[in-house]
Write a protein that holds these residues in place. Structure first.
Motif, PDB file in Angstrom:
ATOM      1  N   TYR A   1       0.862  -1.172   0.000  1.00 33.22           N
ATOM      2  CA  TYR A   1       0.000   0.000   0.000  1.00 33.22           C
ATOM      3  C   TYR A   1       0.902   1.227   0.000  1.00 33.22           C
ATOM      4  O   TYR A   1       2.127   1.132   0.163  1.00 33.22           O
ATOM      5  CB  TYR A   1      -0.915  -0.016   1.227  1.00 33.22           C
ATOM      6  N   ALA A   2       0.317   2.394  -0.188  1.00 35.32           N
ATOM      7  CA  ALA A   2       1.111   3.621  -0.282  1.00 35.32           C
ATOM      8  C   ALA A   2       1.611   4.062   1.086  1.00 35.32           C
ATOM      9  O   ALA A   2       0.870   4.021   2.077  1.00 35.32           O
ATOM     10  CB  ALA A   2       0.270   4.726  -0.910  1.00 35.32           C
ATOM     11  N   PHE A   3       2.877   4.457   1.143  1.00 37.20           N
ATOM     12  CA  PHE A   3       3.446   5.030   2.358  1.00 37.20           C
ATOM     13  C   PHE A   3       4.604   5.938   1.960  1.00 37.20           C
ATOM     14  O   PHE A   3       5.155   5.846   0.862  1.00 37.20           O
ATOM     15  CB  PHE A   3       3.938   3.941   3.324  1.00 37.20           C
TER      16      PHE A   3
ATOM     17  N   ALA B   1       6.048  -8.349   6.506  1.00 31.23           N
ATOM     18  CA  ALA B   1       4.884  -8.003   7.326  1.00 31.23           C
ATOM     19  C   ALA B   1       3.998  -6.989   6.617  1.00 31.23           C
ATOM     20  O   ALA B   1       2.764  -7.056   6.696  1.00 31.23           O
ATOM     21  CB  ALA B   1       5.338  -7.459   8.673  1.00 31.23           C
ATOM     22  N   LEU B   2       4.616  -6.038   5.916  1.00 30.49           N
ATOM     23  CA  LEU B   2       3.849  -5.059   5.151  1.00 30.49           C
ATOM     24  C   LEU B   2       3.079  -5.744   4.015  1.00 30.49           C
ATOM     25  O   LEU B   2       1.915  -5.426   3.757  1.00 30.49           O
ATOM     26  CB  LEU B   2       4.778  -3.993   4.566  1.00 30.49           C
TER      27      LEU B   2
ATOM     28  N   LEU C   1      12.844   1.333   9.841  1.00 28.07           N
ATOM     29  CA  LEU C   1      13.141   0.261   8.908  1.00 28.07           C
ATOM     30  C   LEU C   1      14.634  -0.009   8.937  1.00 28.07           C
ATOM     31  O   LEU C   1      15.436   0.854   8.593  1.00 28.07           O
ATOM     32  CB  LEU C   1      12.720   0.657   7.487  1.00 28.07           C
ATOM     33  N   GLY C   2      15.015  -1.215   9.411  1.00 24.11           N
ATOM     34  CA  GLY C   2      16.423  -1.585   9.431  1.00 24.11           C
ATOM     35  C   GLY C   2      16.797  -2.185   8.089  1.00 24.11           C
ATOM     36  O   GLY C   2      16.871  -1.513   7.073  1.00 24.11           O
TER      37      GLY C   2
ATOM     38  N   LEU D   1       0.244  -7.112   7.933  1.00 18.32           N
ATOM     39  CA  LEU D   1       0.351  -7.295   9.377  1.00 18.32           C
ATOM     40  C   LEU D   1       0.851  -6.020  10.050  1.00 18.32           C
ATOM     41  O   LEU D   1       0.791  -5.881  11.265  1.00 18.32           O
ATOM     42  CB  LEU D   1       1.303  -8.454   9.690  1.00 18.32           C
ATOM     43  N   ALA D   2       1.369  -5.109   9.255  1.00 19.04           N
ATOM     44  CA  ALA D   2       1.788  -3.789   9.736  1.00 19.04           C
ATOM     45  C   ALA D   2       1.405  -2.786   8.664  1.00 19.04           C
ATOM     46  O   ALA D   2       1.421  -3.107   7.473  1.00 19.04           O
ATOM     47  CB  ALA D   2       3.290  -3.754   9.994  1.00 19.04           C
ATOM     48  N   ALA D   3       1.059  -1.575   9.097  1.00 21.57           N
ATOM     49  CA  ALA D   3       0.607  -0.579   8.124  1.00 21.57           C
ATOM     50  C   ALA D   3       1.029   0.835   8.524  1.00 21.57           C
ATOM     51  O   ALA D   3       0.193   1.729   8.673  1.00 21.57           O
ATOM     52  CB  ALA D   3      -0.906  -0.663   7.969  1.00 21.57           C
TER      53      ALA D   3
END
Length: 263
Positions: free
Chosen positions: A2-4, A36-37, A27-28, A41-43
């Motif tokens: 999705y967009a970020f 996960a993205l 973000l490592g 599962l994360a957003a």
């Protein structure tokens, strides 16, 4: 996906500022977060890449005899750079995932995520490390709080991990062949003041210290010292890869192998 938005700070100060944005996430190496993205599962609305912060990378020995590893240091770098000082840790890093994962994933990202099957949490807990963030220092025994849960606060970044050097150590894991995560992994570290044993991949509560094994091995550092010892099956993960009883059995088996191979 999705967009970020994505921020690419080049200093720790700028990274902390960027993480102050609403729904921002660090973000490592992205080896855990990106999947996960993809699975939703994360957003987060903003990703703050830590890859360009030079001050968070590298390995050195400090004046106190601790092996200091920057939070942004990749597994591959640890595998090569730690071998002369902490061979048990270097060997662990050399067997994380595959070359692509080792060249992108970072020690700070792994510890911050605290995946219940990750290898580094076992190394950190067994070694009794100090985890340094942009605001404080946290002892390993106080850092891991359960599956995917740590003592890190919102916007806090792991900048360095300080490892005491044991007299002997070894990490042995029983791999899940598809992911190369630990179905069960045991890290044994022998120090002058006693032995520490940490287990990953097995428990519903994430990484943990096996205190009964520590007591036995501190009195007699030998495979035989673990005879008759076991962990409770009711605390173990049960899934398609193995029952709780199977994982409990593997903990003892991997611990014995680690002791036998420790150097």
């Amino acid at each position: 996906m999705y967009a970020f938005d994505i921020e690419r700070p080049t200093s720790l100060t700028d990274a902390v500022t960027a993480l102050g944005r609403e729904e921002a996430q660090a973000l490592g190496g992205g080896q855990t977060l990106i999947p996960a993205l993809k699975q939703r599962l994360a957003a987060p609305s903003v990703l703050v890449s830590l890859a360009g912060i030079a001050e968070m990378k590298g390995i050195c020995m400090n004046d106190a005899g601790l092996l200091c590893i920057g939070g942004g240091t990749t597994h591959g770098t640890v595998a090569k750079g730690a071998v002369a000082h902490y061979p048990g840790l270097a060997d662990l890093a050399a067997h994380i995932g595959d070359p692509a994962v080792r060249n992108r994933g970072t020690i700070g990202g792994s510890l911050a995520n605290n995946d219940p099957s990750a290898c580094y949490p076992a190394a950190a807990l067994a070694s009794g490390v100090t985890i340094v963030t942009n605001t404080r220092s946290i002892a390993a025994d106080d850092f891991f709080e359960g599956m995917f849960t740590t003592a890190l606060e919102e916007g806090e970044i792991i900048t360095e991990v300080k490892f005491p050097i044991p007299e002997a150590s070894c990490y042995i894991k029983f791999e899940q062949p598809a992911s190369r995560f630990a179905l069960v992994g045991v890290f044994v570290a022998k120090f002058a003041e006693g032995v520490r044993v940490a287990v990953t991949g097995a428990s519903n509560n994430g990484v943990f210290r096996w205190t009964a094994a520590e007591t036995a091995l501190s009195a007699n550092f030998s495979v035989g010292a673990l005879d008759g010892l076991s962990v409770p099956a009711q605390d173990m993960i049960a899934d398609l890869h193995g029952t709780a009883a199977y994982r409990a059995h593997l903990v003892a088996v991997m611990a014995k192998r680690a002791v036998a191979a420790a150097k």
